[in-house]
Design a protein around this motif. Structure first.
Motif, mmCIF file in Angstrom:
data_model
loop_
_atom_site.group_PDB
_atom_site.id
_atom_site.type_symbol
_atom_site.label_atom_id
_atom_site.label_comp_id
_atom_site.label_asym_id
_atom_site.label_seq_id
_atom_site.Cartn_x
_atom_site.Cartn_y
_atom_site.Cartn_z
ATOM 1 N N GLN A 96 39.570 36.828 32.294
ATOM 2 C CA GLN A 96 38.462 36.189 33.007
ATOM 3 C C GLN A 96 37.290 35.932 32.068
ATOM 4 O O GLN A 96 36.668 34.867 32.100
ATOM 5 N N ASN A 99 38.160 33.052 29.646
ATOM 6 C CA ASN A 99 38.147 31.780 30.368
ATOM 7 C C ASN A 99 36.714 31.320 30.624
ATOM 8 O O ASN A 99 36.360 30.159 30.393
ATOM 9 N N SER A 190 44.365 30.953 48.407
ATOM 10 C CA SER A 190 45.346 31.861 47.800
ATOM 11 C C SER A 190 46.230 32.491 48.874
ATOM 12 O O SER A 190 47.431 32.720 48.653
ATOM 13 N N ASP A 193 48.629 29.629 50.083
ATOM 14 C CA ASP A 193 49.673 29.377 49.083
ATOM 15 C C ASP A 193 50.631 30.558 48.991
ATOM 16 O O ASP A 193 51.848 30.374 48.821
ATOM 17 N N SER A 316 48.854 38.366 45.487
ATOM 18 C CA SER A 316 48.022 38.782 44.359
ATOM 19 C C SER A 316 46.537 38.513 44.578
ATOM 20 O O SER A 316 46.147 37.657 45.381
ATOM 21 N N LEU A 318 42.751 37.192 43.212
ATOM 22 C CA LEU A 318 42.394 35.895 42.631
ATOM 23 C C LEU A 318 42.570 35.890 41.115
ATOM 24 O O LEU A 318 42.855 34.846 40.513
ATOM 25 N N ASN A 319 42.358 37.041 40.471
ATOM 26 C CA ASN A 319 42.581 37.193 39.033
ATOM 27 C C ASN A 319 41.865 36.093 38.232
ATOM 28 O O ASN A 319 40.708 35.787 38.496
ATOM 29 N N ASP A 320 42.571 35.481 37.278
ATOM 30 C CA ASP A 320 41.959 34.418 36.482
ATOM 31 C C ASP A 320 42.534 33.057 36.835
ATOM 32 O O ASP A 320 42.595 32.159 35.996
ATOM 33 N N SER A 321 42.937 32.892 38.090
ATOM 34 C CA SER A 321 43.449 31.598 38.549
ATOM 35 C C SER A 321 42.360 30.537 38.423
ATOM 36 O O SER A 321 41.166 30.848 38.293
ATOM 37 N N THR A 322 42.758 29.280 38.471
ATOM 38 C CA THR A 322 41.788 28.190 38.338
ATOM 39 C C THR A 322 40.723 28.259 39.426
ATOM 40 O O THR A 322 39.521 28.121 39.150
ATOM 41 N N SER A 324 39.759 30.855 41.119
ATOM 42 C CA SER A 324 38.930 32.026 40.866
ATOM 43 C C SER A 324 37.881 31.734 39.805
ATOM 44 O O SER A 324 36.691 32.035 39.980
#
Length: 340
Positions: A96, A99, A190, A193, A316, A318-322, A324
């Motif tokens: 994160q 990014n 999220s 999906d 999962s 949110l982590n480092d998803s787009t 997020s």
């Protein structure tokens, strides 16, 4: 006539802005002593354990820290990132940070990350930012819902470090974002999906939040209310009926009364109620960690299936998803307003 400094030669022109992402923490390894050091720091925090020190210290040091590190170490070993030889929480939080740094590149901003407990410490991150010329720093605790046990103690630790700085930077703290529309949208998408990717339709979706002693809420901590609000808003965003999503609380510790309903007992009771297909997510965490990957995805799955459940899925963080990172960037830019 006195000379005037042009903006290019102003003393402030070389100053930088620091953005510090803060998460809970992790041991440096799965061995007994690494876990003991981490738990010792975590469970010694008066924000986390409000029991009087004279009573808690012997219980912690003569009892809990003698046995719990081994059990916790075994749990960490189940989810440890073998490729990077690190805990998932630190791996994801670092991703994160990288990014966000890329997104803010060229704007004279230094982005770093730290852990409230363990490494890298908040003090070390702030020292590094000071050395890099950061005269303004934004603290960003990555906790969607506010609690004194999370957001407040992260800021406490930062201010403890600032007390020892001769030349203190100006400091801002990002607020909890449990009801932020962009966060709710990212969370809702999220969930949608995650459910769409399953080979079954869940009878219920559990939003499992980290637990908190009931007494903390009774004394004014808004955490429980924030949790329910996050789930309500996500459910509305998805257009689902309210009964489709259920709030539960995990990670109870000690004999005191904690927030209910408990995630573990709920997973055991659902099959008896005819709800044998379940999906679970943990919106209190912005990055997957032991509480999600081991406590929910492994132990929760086992107890649900053992109780008669048929289908279980963990969605999962949110982590480092787009989505997020789009939200984190937008939040940071908003909180830096007037500084950039």
């Amino acid at each position: 006539m006195s000379a005037q400094l042009s903006p290019a030669h102003s003393p402030a022109s070389n100053e930088k802005i620091g953005v510090l992402l803060i998460n809970l923490g992790t041991p440096d390894g799965t061995d007994y002593w690494s876990v003991r050091r981490y738990l010792g720091e975590f469970l010694s925090d008066p924000r986390v354990i409000e029991t009087p020190k004279w009573l808690w210290w012997p219980l912690l040091n003569l009892g809990i820290l003698s046995t719990r590190p081994q059990k916790s170490g075994e749990a960490y070993a189940l989810i440890w990132d073998r490729e990077q030889n690190d805990s998932p929480l630190r791996v994801i939080t670092k991703a994160q940070q990288v990014n966000l740094a890329q997104r803010l590149a060229g704007e004279n901003i230094v982005v770093d990350y730290a852990m409230r407990y363990g490494n890298p410490s908040i003090r070390s991150a702030l020292d590094k930012m000071e050395q890099e010329g950061c005269r303004r720093i934004l603290l960003v605790p990555l906790y969607p819902q506010y609690s004194a046990t999370t957001t407040a103690t992260a800021n406490d630790k930062a201010f403890d470090a600032l007390r020892n700085m001769r030349w203190q930077p100006a400091v801002r703290t990002a607020p909890a974002y449990y009801a932020d529309p962009q966060y709710v949208a990212a969370l809702g998408d999220s969930i949608r999906d995650g459910v769409a990717a399953l080979d079954f339709e869940p009878d219920v979706v559990l939003t499992s939040y980290h637990g908190l002693p009931q007494s903390y809420v009774d004394r004014g901590d808004p955490y429980e209310r924030h949790c329910h609000e996050t789930t309500r808003l996500a459910c509305e965003y998805l257009g689902w009926p309210a009964e489709k999503m259920k709030v539960t609380f995990q990670s109870r510790f000690g004999p005191t009364q904690w927030l209910t309903p408990a995630t573990d007992t709920t997973l055991e009771e659902l099959p008896k109620q005819g709800k044998k297909k379940v999906a679970v997510l943990a919106p209190a965490f912005h990055a997957d960690c032991i509480e999600t990957l081991e406590e929910i995805s492994i132990a929760g799955r086992e107890s649900f299936l053992k109780a008669g459940g048929e289908k279980f899925a963990y969605i999962s963080c949110l982590n480092d998803s787009t989505a997020s990172m789009d939200f984190i960037e937008a939040m940071v830019r908003r909180e830096l307003s007037g500084w950039l």
